[in-house]
Motif scaffolding. Sequence first.
Motif, short mmCIF file in Angstrom:
data_model
loop_
_atom_site.label_atom_id
_atom_site.label_comp_id
_atom_site.label_asym_id
_atom_site.label_seq_id
_atom_site.Cartn_x
_atom_site.Cartn_y
_atom_site.Cartn_z
N SER A 104 0.84 -1.20 0.00
CA SER A 104 0.00 0.00 0.00
C SER A 104 0.87 1.25 0.00
O SER A 104 1.92 1.28 0.65
CB SER A 104 -0.90 0.00 1.24
N VAL A 105 0.46 2.28 -0.74
CA VAL A 105 1.26 3.51 -0.79
C VAL A 105 1.12 4.30 0.50
O VAL A 105 1.75 5.35 0.66
CB VAL A 105 0.87 4.42 -1.98
N ASP A 106 0.30 3.81 1.44
CA ASP A 106 0.21 4.48 2.74
C ASP A 106 1.59 4.57 3.39
O ASP A 106 1.88 5.48 4.14
CB ASP A 106 -0.76 3.73 3.66
N LYS A 107 2.44 3.59 3.04
CA LYS A 107 3.81 3.60 3.58
C LYS A 107 4.56 4.85 3.13
O LYS A 107 5.37 5.39 3.86
CB LYS A 107 4.56 2.36 3.09
N PHE A 108 4.30 5.29 1.87
CA PHE A 108 4.94 6.50 1.36
C PHE A 108 4.48 7.70 2.18
O PHE A 108 5.26 8.50 2.65
CB PHE A 108 4.53 6.78 -0.09
N THR A 109 3.15 7.79 2.28
CA THR A 109 2.58 9.00 2.87
C THR A 109 2.99 9.14 4.33
O THR A 109 3.06 10.25 4.84
CB THR A 109 1.05 9.00 2.73
N LEU A 115 3.13 16.61 -1.90
CA LEU A 115 3.70 15.34 -2.36
C LEU A 115 2.74 14.19 -2.10
O LEU A 115 2.59 13.29 -2.93
CB LEU A 115 5.03 15.07 -1.66
N VAL A 116 2.06 14.25 -0.95
CA VAL A 116 1.09 13.21 -0.61
C VAL A 116 -0.03 13.20 -1.64
O VAL A 116 -0.44 12.15 -2.14
CB VAL A 116 0.53 13.44 0.81
N ASN A 117 -0.52 14.39 -1.98
CA ASN A 117 -1.57 14.49 -3.01
C ASN A 117 -1.09 13.95 -4.34
O ASN A 117 -1.85 13.32 -5.07
CB ASN A 117 -2.01 15.95 -3.18
N LEU A 118 0.16 14.23 -4.64
CA LEU A 118 0.75 13.77 -5.89
C LEU A 118 0.75 12.25 -5.94
O LEU A 118 0.41 11.64 -6.97
CB LEU A 118 2.18 14.31 -6.01
N VAL A 119 1.12 11.64 -4.83
CA VAL A 119 1.14 10.17 -4.76
C VAL A 119 -0.26 9.63 -4.97
O VAL A 119 -0.48 8.65 -5.68
CB VAL A 119 1.71 9.70 -3.40
N HIS A 120 -1.24 10.30 -4.35
CA HIS A 120 -2.63 9.82 -4.43
C HIS A 120 -3.25 10.05 -5.81
O HIS A 120 -4.19 9.35 -6.18
CB HIS A 120 -3.49 10.50 -3.36
N ALA A 121 -2.74 11.04 -6.54
CA ALA A 121 -3.34 11.34 -7.85
C ALA A 121 -2.74 10.48 -8.96
O ALA A 121 -3.22 10.51 -10.08
CB ALA A 121 -3.13 12.81 -8.18
#
Lengths: 299, 271
Positions: free
Chosen positions: A224-229, A237-243
């Motif tokens: 899960s990309v939650d690890k990134f955030t 940057l968090v929004n960028l990951v989610h988009a």
Amino acid sequence: MANTAVADTGPGLSQAQLAARYGLSVAGKRPTLAAYTRQLWSYRHFIAAYANAKVLASYSTARLGRIWQVLTPLTNAAVYYLIFGVILGTRNGVPNFIAYLCVGLFVYNFTSAAVSGGVQAVSGQLGLIRALHFPRACLPLAVTLTQFQHLLSAMVVLVGIVLVTGEPLTVEWLLVPPAILLQSIFNAGLALGLARLGAKMTDLKQLMPFVLRTWMYGSGVLYSVDKFTENLDNPILVNLVHANPLLVYIELIRHALLEDSPLTSAAPTLWLYAVGWALLVGVGGYIYFWRGEQEYGRG
Amino acid sequence: MAELTNTVPASVATINGERIPTVIVDDVHVIYRVHGAGTAGANSPASALKRLVSRAPAPTVREVHAVKGVTFTAYRGEAIGLIGSNGSGKSTLLRTIAGLLPTNKGAVYTQGQPSLLGVNAALLNDLSGERNAALGCLAMGMTPEQVKQKVPEIIEFSGINERGDFGSLPMRTYSSGMSARLRFAISSAKNHDVLLIDEALATGDRRFRRRSEQRVRELRAGAGTVFLVSHQIGTIRETCERTIWLESGVIRMDGPTPEVVEAYEAFMGGK
């Protein structure tokens, strides 16, 4: 010497005037966007036949032939099951990790294959382009269609895996076709755009594997990309990951097929992103490709 | 040159005694930009990305001025031979007429869409000849019904089935002559307004060459214009009544085939 050809058609006419008088058009002139789209529509049979031919050709030397279309995703899933399911026993807090992984993998593969095929769609078919006249957009579109066929057989495997791992068949499964449709439009636009870039910059082919791998790690295929955030402080940057469009399409299909899969954004937001990306990249890629139409034969 | 004006061949179509132009080439210049041939570093992913970002041209790009101001007019029903020594710009000129290479200066006006038929036209080698024929027809804009009707004709004309059922074998198993024949058969399956042939007739055996010359004549009867690039002067003599001699990207002579060919052969030092 060459002037004699003009002299007998009426004195005083320049070559351009002569052309206008007999209704001749400039060779290789780019048609308008509307005319180009109409041309493309009349070549739909060619696109379908070409995509089919590509699928056939890729298995023509294999003894099992088209059975590989199903065997490839199945083998893929088996490898990941062996490593993550049996050996490592990974869960990552996801209830049905194997199904979670397979959705991510197959959806990612669809875009990844369209991208690497798109880069070479024009540069790898110069012979065909220099021999016959057809709207060049046929080639990257056929690449997308070929990969779409591969995705369909992967989806059959996927449905099997999802059901076997104990997921119920729900109404939400009806959300899979529109999600795949949006992703296909996105992929087509991407393939078109990259086909034009790849036609000019042949080095791009060598760069693409790295770009694709980075994209895979950023799209929550294996985790899960939650690890990134958690590790990113900057909200932009968090929004960028989610988009990230690939993340969006993977999440949508996970949401549709799996009962308790965790989502990074709310479902309506994901759908909004999915439609937005499909329109932006689909239309943008098409127009970008059309603008280079007369240049593709140059190589 | 006077002969060209006075003796209009019977095959040339006219309106009110005026010949109908199909291809008008107006002071065309074509410049190739040749990439590569530089040091290994110039092609690294890093520098490619740098060029990508800065939009700077590659340092190794060299320009080749292949066609330098060519002007002529071709008429409906004509078969025009293009001759000249290697590298004189014949193939480039054909590609430009076909609209495949953009001109750097000047313009090419054509009636309809000219089709280039060359020996380097690659279809899908892993597919059978029949499938390639069907694909080629679709690529020329035929409908699936027309394709169904045309494919047997193409296979028949190409003669690839003369030594057994080769039509259903993948094209990678064909000899170079066989695939060249199939390509010619595919491209000539449709009546083109303008057909451009690049050395295609040189590959087949004697029998196929006769058949393809017959096909070129049929295409001309279909009120098209045919351009033929060939180093075989015999082929030019048999199929074309007008010949353009290109040398170093400039027209050196344009007129009836016998005169031009004679001058060309004198220039090349006889046969």
